[in-house]
Design a protein around this motif. Structure first.
Motif, mmCIF file in Angstrom:
data_model
loop_
_atom_site.group_PDB
_atom_site.id
_atom_site.type_symbol
_atom_site.label_atom_id
_atom_site.label_comp_id
_atom_site.label_asym_id
_atom_site.label_seq_id
_atom_site.Cartn_x
_atom_site.Cartn_y
_atom_site.Cartn_z
ATOM 1 N N LEU A 213 0.813 -1.225 0.000
ATOM 2 C CA LEU A 213 0.000 0.000 0.000
ATOM 3 C C LEU A 213 0.844 1.272 0.000
ATOM 4 O O LEU A 213 0.330 2.363 -0.259
ATOM 5 C CB LEU A 213 -0.919 0.025 1.237
ATOM 6 N N LYS B 5 0.577 4.346 -2.397
ATOM 7 C CA LYS B 5 -0.539 4.131 -3.340
ATOM 8 C C LYS B 5 -1.718 5.052 -3.002
ATOM 9 O O LYS B 5 -1.914 5.442 -1.864
ATOM 10 C CB LYS B 5 -1.014 2.671 -3.269
ATOM 11 N N ASN B 6 -2.477 5.367 -4.045
ATOM 12 C CA ASN B 6 -3.717 6.119 -3.842
ATOM 13 C C ASN B 6 -4.796 5.147 -3.428
ATOM 14 O O ASN B 6 -5.245 4.335 -4.245
ATOM 15 C CB ASN B 6 -4.156 6.752 -5.169
ATOM 16 N N VAL B 7 -5.201 5.219 -2.166
ATOM 17 C CA VAL B 7 -6.276 4.341 -1.696
ATOM 18 C C VAL B 7 -7.524 5.195 -1.497
ATOM 19 O O VAL B 7 -7.463 6.247 -0.847
ATOM 20 C CB VAL B 7 -5.898 3.653 -0.359
ATOM 21 N N ALA C 252 -0.212 4.523 2.868
ATOM 22 C CA ALA C 252 -0.973 4.835 1.653
ATOM 23 C C ALA C 252 -1.405 6.299 1.724
ATOM 24 O O ALA C 252 -1.422 6.901 2.801
ATOM 25 C CB ALA C 252 -2.208 3.947 1.591
ATOM 26 N N ASP D 86 -5.652 3.497 -6.930
ATOM 27 C CA ASP D 86 -4.893 2.265 -7.215
ATOM 28 C C ASP D 86 -5.570 1.117 -6.470
ATOM 29 O O ASP D 86 -5.596 -0.011 -6.940
ATOM 30 C CB ASP D 86 -3.451 2.396 -6.696
ATOM 31 N N ILE D 87 -6.057 1.473 -5.273
ATOM 32 C CA ILE D 87 -6.770 0.485 -4.453
ATOM 33 C C ILE D 87 -8.083 1.125 -4.020
ATOM 34 O O ILE D 87 -8.087 2.217 -3.442
ATOM 35 C CB ILE D 87 -5.917 0.092 -3.216
#
Ligand code: NAP
Length: 278
Positions: free
Chosen positions: A142, A145-147, A169, A189-190
């Protein structure tokens, strides 16, 4: 596209816990309080009972009629708090409207709060804990990452945000007042969806190769489905199926938290081990 198989992973974790529980003389005990007759709650409580019994823990179900006086419930929780043979206590939510959920949940001793719903609880709430286990098992990193988390409930959305932040994240929270939801989901991304509305997310709303975690459980024509339209499978890299994704993980992480509570109360592990996702 890979389906993130929570059913299989939860079975593995249950077997690990079972092997460990067997090595202790005193049986860990989870107490579950229910009020009223919610049909979905009945299914969830039964799944929790089965999982506890599978690993060799005892399950104590205290079921109150909807007509019960709130003080009687509070008194029972206080008794359970003092009982040294009870390691974990949960109140199955939602409660019928006339009850003060916060007051009842906050009566649970913080050291036995295995749902992690009290503020300052060391226990990671089982839904978020289960999703983090899925990320670990499938080596989904994570960091950076763009969550995007859709949903901000105290039991699901907010703990999920906290756990994703712990993993570095960059987290965005969306909710019912978010304008132009797609603008956020397209960048994820998630994407973690915890709303409770069928098909709120579909293929056109996601980024190519996104990881999609579908927490939703919806009953439509007696069938269970998630919040995410299955057409995302044509575009995403990973997806949790419903059923068989987050649901079984949630149950097993509650069992894991109860075992942690038992070990903490018996001086086998310390508070740091309780907080740690191991
Ligand atoms: P909840 O308390 O009803 O929260 C739902 C959240 O979704 C709220 O934050 C709400 O925003 C948001 N929301 C509602 N409509 C929306 C929309 N159109 N666009 C964006 N956001 C919207 O529900 P919950 O307890 O968090 O549960 C969420 C789902 O997860 C449910 O389907 C539940 O059955 C499921 N669940 C699954 C598990 C499992 O183990 N898989 C466990 C628990 C729950 P506001 O805050 O603005 O109202």
């Amino acid at each position: 596209m890979i389906l993130l198989d929570g059913k299989n992973l939860s079975a593995k974790i249950k077997d690990e816990i079972k092997g460990n529980v067997e090595s202790y003389k005193v049986t860990p005990v989870l107490a579950v309080i229910t009020i009223g007759d919610d049909p979905a709650s009945k299914i969830y409580v039964n799944n929790k009972k089965k999982a506890c019994e599978y690993v060799g823990m005892s399950f104590l179900h205290l079921s109150f009629d909807e007509s019960v006086n709130e003080e009687k419930v509070i008194k029972k929780i206080k008794e359970l708090n003092k009982d040294k043979y009870i390691n974990g206590i949960i109140v199955q939510l939602p409660l019928p409207k006339k009850f003060n959920e916060d007051r009842i949940v906050n009566t649970v001793d913080i050291n036995k709060d295995v749902d992690g719903f009290r503020s300052g609880s060391a226990f990671v709430p089982p839904v978020a804990y289960g999703v983090m286990e899925i990320f670990d098992y499938y080596k989904i990193n994570l960091e950076g990452k763009n969550v995007v988390v859709i949903g901000r409930s105290k039991a699901v959305g907010i703990p999920m945000v906290r756990e994703c932040l712990k993993r570095n994240a960059t987290v965005t929270i969306c909710h019912s007042k978010t304008e132009n939801l797609k603008q956020y989901t397209k960048n994820a991304d998630i994407l973690i969806v915890a709303v409770g509305k069928k098909n709120i997310i579909s293929k056109s709303m996601i980024k190519k190769d996104a990881v999609i975690i579908d927490v939703g459980i919806n009953r439509v024509n007696k069938k269970i489905c998630g919040d995410v339209n299955p057409n995302v499978m044509e575009k995403c890299s990973y997806l949790t199926p419903v059923p068989g994704g987050v649901g079984p993980m949630t149950v097993v992480m509650l069992v894991k938290n109860t075992f942690k509570a038992y070990k903490k109360q018996n001086g086998i592990i310390d508070m740091f081990d309780v907080m740690n996702n191991e």
